[in-house]
Write a protein that holds these residues in place. Structure first.
Motif, PDB file in Angstrom:
ATOM      1  N   ALA A   1      -6.385 -15.046   1.139  1.00 29.41           N
ATOM      2  CA  ALA A   1      -7.210 -15.544   2.257  1.00 29.41           C
ATOM      3  C   ALA A   1      -6.727 -14.487   3.319  1.00 29.41           C
ATOM      4  N   LEU A   2      -5.811 -13.790   3.464  1.00 25.72           N
ATOM      5  CA  LEU A   2      -5.354 -12.688   4.538  1.00 25.72           C
ATOM      6  C   LEU A   2      -6.252 -11.786   4.391  1.00 25.72           C
ATOM      7  N   ALA A   3      -6.188 -10.997   2.999  1.00 26.45           N
ATOM      8  CA  ALA A   3      -6.756  -9.722   2.788  1.00 26.45           C
ATOM      9  C   ALA A   3      -8.252  -9.637   2.349  1.00 26.45           C
ATOM     10  N   ASP A   4      -8.753 -10.916   2.325  1.00 28.93           N
ATOM     11  CA  ASP A   4     -10.187 -10.937   1.873  1.00 28.93           C
ATOM     12  C   ASP A   4     -10.606 -10.231   0.661  1.00 28.93           C
ATOM     13  N   GLY A   5      -9.571 -10.442  -0.504  1.00 24.58           N
ATOM     14  CA  GLY A   5      -9.611  -9.741  -1.532  1.00 24.58           C
ATOM     15  C   GLY A   5      -8.377 -10.169  -2.518  1.00 24.58           C
ATOM     16  N   TRP A   6      -8.038 -10.122  -3.526  1.00 27.62           N
ATOM     17  CA  TRP A   6      -6.941 -10.239  -4.696  1.00 27.62           C
ATOM     18  C   TRP A   6      -5.945  -9.173  -4.501  1.00 27.62           C
ATOM     19  N   PRO A   7      -4.825  -9.349  -5.068  1.00 23.40           N
ATOM     20  CA  PRO A   7      -3.743  -8.505  -5.186  1.00 23.40           C
ATOM     21  C   PRO A   7      -4.129  -7.289  -5.902  1.00 23.40           C
ATOM     22  N   PHE A   8      -4.854  -7.928  -7.025  1.00 24.07           N
ATOM     23  CA  PHE A   8      -4.967  -6.915  -8.176  1.00 24.07           C
ATOM     24  C   PHE A   8      -6.772  -7.179  -8.772  1.00 24.07           C
ATOM     25  N   ASP A   9      -7.389  -6.214  -8.843  1.00 25.76           N
ATOM     26  CA  ASP A   9      -8.935  -6.213  -8.820  1.00 25.76           C
ATOM     27  C   ASP A   9      -9.244  -6.804 -10.361  1.00 25.76           C
ATOM     28  N   PRO A  10      -9.874  -8.308 -10.283  1.00 24.56           N
ATOM     29  CA  PRO A  10     -10.284  -8.660 -11.409  1.00 24.56           C
ATOM     30  C   PRO A  10     -11.310  -7.876 -12.518  1.00 24.56           C
TER      31      PRO A  10
ATOM     32  N   ARG B   1      -1.634  -4.511   6.720  1.00 29.21           N
ATOM     33  CA  ARG B   1      -2.159  -3.085   6.830  1.00 29.21           C
ATOM     34  C   ARG B   1      -3.438  -3.031   6.357  1.00 29.21           C
ATOM     35  N   ILE B   2      -4.208  -3.766   5.601  1.00 31.78           N
ATOM     36  CA  ILE B   2      -5.400  -3.686   5.420  1.00 31.78           C
ATOM     37  C   ILE B   2      -6.231  -4.292   6.560  1.00 31.78           C
ATOM     38  N   ASN B   3      -5.840  -5.209   7.195  1.00 33.64           N
ATOM     39  CA  ASN B   3      -6.462  -5.682   8.384  1.00 33.64           C
ATOM     40  C   ASN B   3      -5.438  -5.938   9.476  1.00 33.64           C
ATOM     41  N   PRO B   4      -5.306  -5.201  10.442  1.00 29.20           N
ATOM     42  CA  PRO B   4      -4.287  -5.079  11.515  1.00 29.20           C
ATOM     43  C   PRO B   4      -4.497  -6.374  12.094  1.00 29.20           C
TER      44      PRO B   4
ATOM     45  N   GLU C   1     -11.449 -11.111  10.129  1.00 27.23           N
ATOM     46  CA  GLU C   1     -12.469 -10.522   9.157  1.00 27.23           C
ATOM     47  C   GLU C   1     -12.139  -9.011   9.249  1.00 27.23           C
ATOM     48  N   LEU C   2     -12.489  -8.285   8.091  1.00 26.39           N
ATOM     49  CA  LEU C   2     -12.405  -6.802   8.010  1.00 26.39           C
ATOM     50  C   LEU C   2     -13.489  -6.211   8.986  1.00 26.39           C
ATOM     51  N   SER C   3     -13.200  -5.046   9.318  1.00 30.41           N
ATOM     52  CA  SER C   3     -14.109  -4.386  10.249  1.00 30.41           C
ATOM     53  C   SER C   3     -15.335  -4.091   9.321  1.00 30.41           C
ATOM     54  N   ALA C   4     -16.366  -3.589   9.950  1.00 31.02           N
ATOM     55  CA  ALA C   4     -17.432  -3.019   9.201  1.00 31.02           C
ATOM     56  C   ALA C   4     -17.288  -1.854   8.385  1.00 31.02           C
ATOM     57  N   GLU C   5     -16.087  -1.014   8.509  1.00 33.51           N
ATOM     58  CA  GLU C   5     -15.784   0.296   8.062  1.00 33.51           C
ATOM     59  C   GLU C   5     -14.777  -0.171   6.697  1.00 33.51           C
ATOM     60  N   GLY C   6     -14.466  -1.413   6.748  1.00 33.81           N
ATOM     61  CA  GLY C   6     -13.594  -1.708   5.389  1.00 33.81           C
ATOM     62  C   GLY C   6     -12.177  -1.775   5.717  1.00 33.81           C
ATOM     63  N   PRO C   7     -11.306  -1.691   4.828  1.00 33.19           N
ATOM     64  CA  PRO C   7      -9.625  -1.843   4.955  1.00 33.19           C
ATOM     65  C   PRO C   7      -9.389  -0.700   5.965  1.00 33.19           C
ATOM     66  N   ALA C   8      -8.346  -0.716   6.798  1.00 34.08           N
ATOM     67  CA  ALA C   8      -7.809   0.173   7.699  1.00 34.08           C
ATOM     68  C   ALA C   8      -7.186   1.449   6.815  1.00 34.08           C
ATOM     69  N   PRO C   9      -7.465   2.469   7.243  1.00 34.38           N
ATOM     70  CA  PRO C   9      -6.701   3.458   6.581  1.00 34.38           C
ATOM     71  C   PRO C   9      -5.608   3.464   6.686  1.00 34.38           C
TER      72      PRO C   9
END
Length: 599
Positions: free
Chosen positions: A236-245, A266-269, A318-326
């Motif tokens: 819910a927080l990172a818009d993705g799973w901890p480990f990619d299915p 860190r993924i989404n400030p 929401e994640l930015s259009a650029e994706g996860p933060a560097p």
């Protein structure tokens, strides 16, 4: 209308299953089909197992019978819903029956229809704020905590099994077919049916160990449910799973066992760090490093929710259009420390396991030798009994008498006092002193201590005073922790309010710093790892306890060695009235201070 269907796959709108009219299909899986049904103008959810009950002899044991039925999962779900009929967040069970034949047909259950859609689909449409998400997390965890309190384990929790009612954004947990309940069968060999990307690391270790091939079953625990709650919150927080299915099975298993997922904040400030830290703790590799219980997790979520008035909690995550933060340098250093800490814990666990294994092997070897000796003695006795010759008895008695005389003579020699001065002779010699210092006797005492734990010196009730490790002193000096007092929750595993009393026993403890204006610079929420001693200690004639905290985990994830004691400079705290031998009643919150030397 009357249905001509003979298999759940053939059911279509307007077909009748008993008094329930099929409206539409809601989905299917490996174990059943789900339909929206109607009766007397109200809507319900009808779930049906995909196979009928097998025709087995009546003498088949009930447990074996259930394990061989696909509909065993549905029996479990029905039993859980029936036992928790008044619990908010679970659908109400309305019926359980078979179709089309009342005894040999397909088992189905009917529950209230829950409007809405699965959590992951709702989240993609709604783009909720942290404020809304934390309310849902709390509601979900409250249901899990109630199930745990009744001994029920979910074992396959994921976002697809959480339906969000659009009218009030309240979650409802569905699909409890993999759950375990006290007294129920385990249904499967090995692991319960589950979702690969949400498997806890301890499940992966069980798979690799391989005992499931011989019919062993994995013993699920509450810690496994907590891990899957961590996957849910992380998603819910990172818009993705901890480990990619999408990883291969081998890659996925390795990642779950070894990789520390990137922190959601860190993924989404925009993600509140407090919620991010909760998710990461739930995803710890070792079960004992997660929250102690669902109730403890609930408390952590309530504490985090106190920040909901901040503006950052009111924007969509929401994640930015650029994706996860560097990745930043701070994050690189944090992950390095996390990996280092994980490796340290793994090494400690391996060493402890090796020590326990060595101890177990020694016990087994001793048991084997003892058994051999007993067998030899029994055999000798049987032979002696068969012979029944008097001269053997006489010879044995004479030998024993001679041996006793020899040992008695030797004992007198060993106990003979050494030459002493006239003054010492007048005062008399000490039998205890002579016995303790006799070399043969010391050998006998050592043998007794080693073999039977007889004559051993009592274990030390607390460690001796000593200097703190230089690294700990250096860290405390750099952070200005010395000569400062703190308030700490003695052990976060002890439930209750800070003003209440807890009951403590000797052993490991995990304290938590409570920050006040008058306390030292350690941040609020810092965790302190240490040891408590409760036996054989006195403070000015009163029974007392002694505690040392040797490691501090700061809220930013850094762990440092420290030297912190409870109480005053003596390191002792008097036990409260009502304490029993070996245990102590103490206030949950108490004074602590950093020291250069352990008292």
């Amino acid at each position: 209308m009357t249905s001509n269907a003979f298999h759940p796959d053939h059911l279509k709108p307007r077909d009748m299953v008993g008094p329930w009219r099929i409206v539409e299909s809601l989905g299917s899986g490996n174990f059943g089909r789900t339909f929206k049904a109607e009766r007397d103008g109200d809507f319900f959810t009808l779930k049906m197992a995909v196979r009928p009950a097998p025709e087995l002899p009546q003498e088949t044991p009930e447990k074996d019978l259930e394990e061989r039925q696909v509909d065993g999962r549905m029996r479990h779900e029905a039993a859980i819903l029936m036992a928790n009929a008044s619990q908010p967040g679970l659908p109400h069970l309305r019926a359980i029956d078979r179709w089309p034949h009342p005894t040999k047909g397909y088992l189905y259950i009917v529950t209230d229809y829950v409007p809405g859609e699965p959590f992951h689909a709702w989240r993609e449409k709604t783009r909720p704020t942290a404020t809304l998400l934390v309310d849902i997390f709390i509601d979900v965890v409250r249901v899990v905590a109630k199930l745990h309190s009744r001994g029920i384990l979910i074992r396959d929790f994921k976002s697809q099994h959480v339906i969000i009612d659009p009218t009030d954004n309240k979650p409802v947990l569905v699909d409890l077919g993999s759950a375990w309940l006290p007294g129920g069968s385990t249904l499967t060999v090995g692991l319960a049916p589950g979702t690969p990307y949400a498997l806890p690391p301890e499940c992966i270790a069980f798979i690799r160990e391989g005992s499931w091939k011989q019919g062993a079953r994995f013993d699920a625990t509450q810690a496994g449910d907590l891990y899957q709650l961590g996957v849910f919150i992380y998603e819910a927080l990172a818009d993705g799973w901890p480990f990619d299915p999408r990883l291969t099975q081998d890659e996925l298993l390795v990642a779950i066992e070894n990789v520390i997922p990137r922190a959601p904040h860190r993924i989404n400030p925009e993600v509140p760090e407090s919620l991010s830290r909760i998710a990461l703790r739930l995803l710890e590799k070792r079960p004992e490093d997660r929250f102690e219980s669902a109730e403890a997790l609930l408390q952590a979520l309530w504490d985090a929710a106190k920040e909901r008035s901040k503006l950052t909690w009111k924007v969509p995550l929401e994640l930015s259009a650029e994706g996860p933060a560097p990745v930043t340098q701070d994050e690189v250093e944090e992950r390095r420390l996390q990996k280092q800490e994980a490796e340290r814990k793994a090494k400690e666990a391996r060493e402890q396991e090796a020590e326990e294994l060595s101890h177990q092997e020694a016990l087994e070897h001793l048991s084997f030798l003892t058994q051999g000796i007993q067998e030899q003695l029994l055999l000798s006795e049987q032979k002696a009994a068969r012979r029944k010759k008097t001269w053997w008895r006489i010879a044995l008695a004479a030998s024993l008498l001679l041996l006793v005389l020899i040992l008695f003579t030797a004992w007198q020699v060993w106990l003979a006092p050494a030459p002493t001065s006239t003054i010492a002779s007048e005062k008399g010699s000490s039998l205890v002193s002579t016995f303790s210092n006799s070399r043969p006797t010391r050998a006998i005492a050592a043998w007794l201590c080693t073999t039977f734990s007889v004559g051993c010196t009592a274990a030390q009730v607390r460690p001796l005073p000593e200097d703190c490790p230089q690294e700990a002193v250096r860290n405390m000096e750099e952070m200005n922790l010395l000569k400062r007092s703190y308030q700490v929750i003695i052990d976060i595993n002890q439930p209750g309010k800070p003003t209440e009393r807890g009951v403590y026993h000797s052993g490991p403890i995990v304290g938590r710093v409570v920050k006040y204006p008058f306390t030292g610079p350690l941040p609020d929420g810092t965790l302190l790892y240490g040891q408590l001693w409760t036996k054989g200690l006195l403070k000015e004639g009163d029974e007392a306890v002694y505690a040392r905290y040797t490691s501090a985990l700061l809220p930013d994830g850094h762990r440092i060695p420290v030297c912190i004691i409870l109480g005053d400079q003596t390191g002792l705290i008097r036990k409260d009235e009502g304490s029993k031998p070996g245990e102590a009643r103490l206030p949950r919150e108490n004074l602590a201070q950093a020291v250069r030397m352990w008292p």
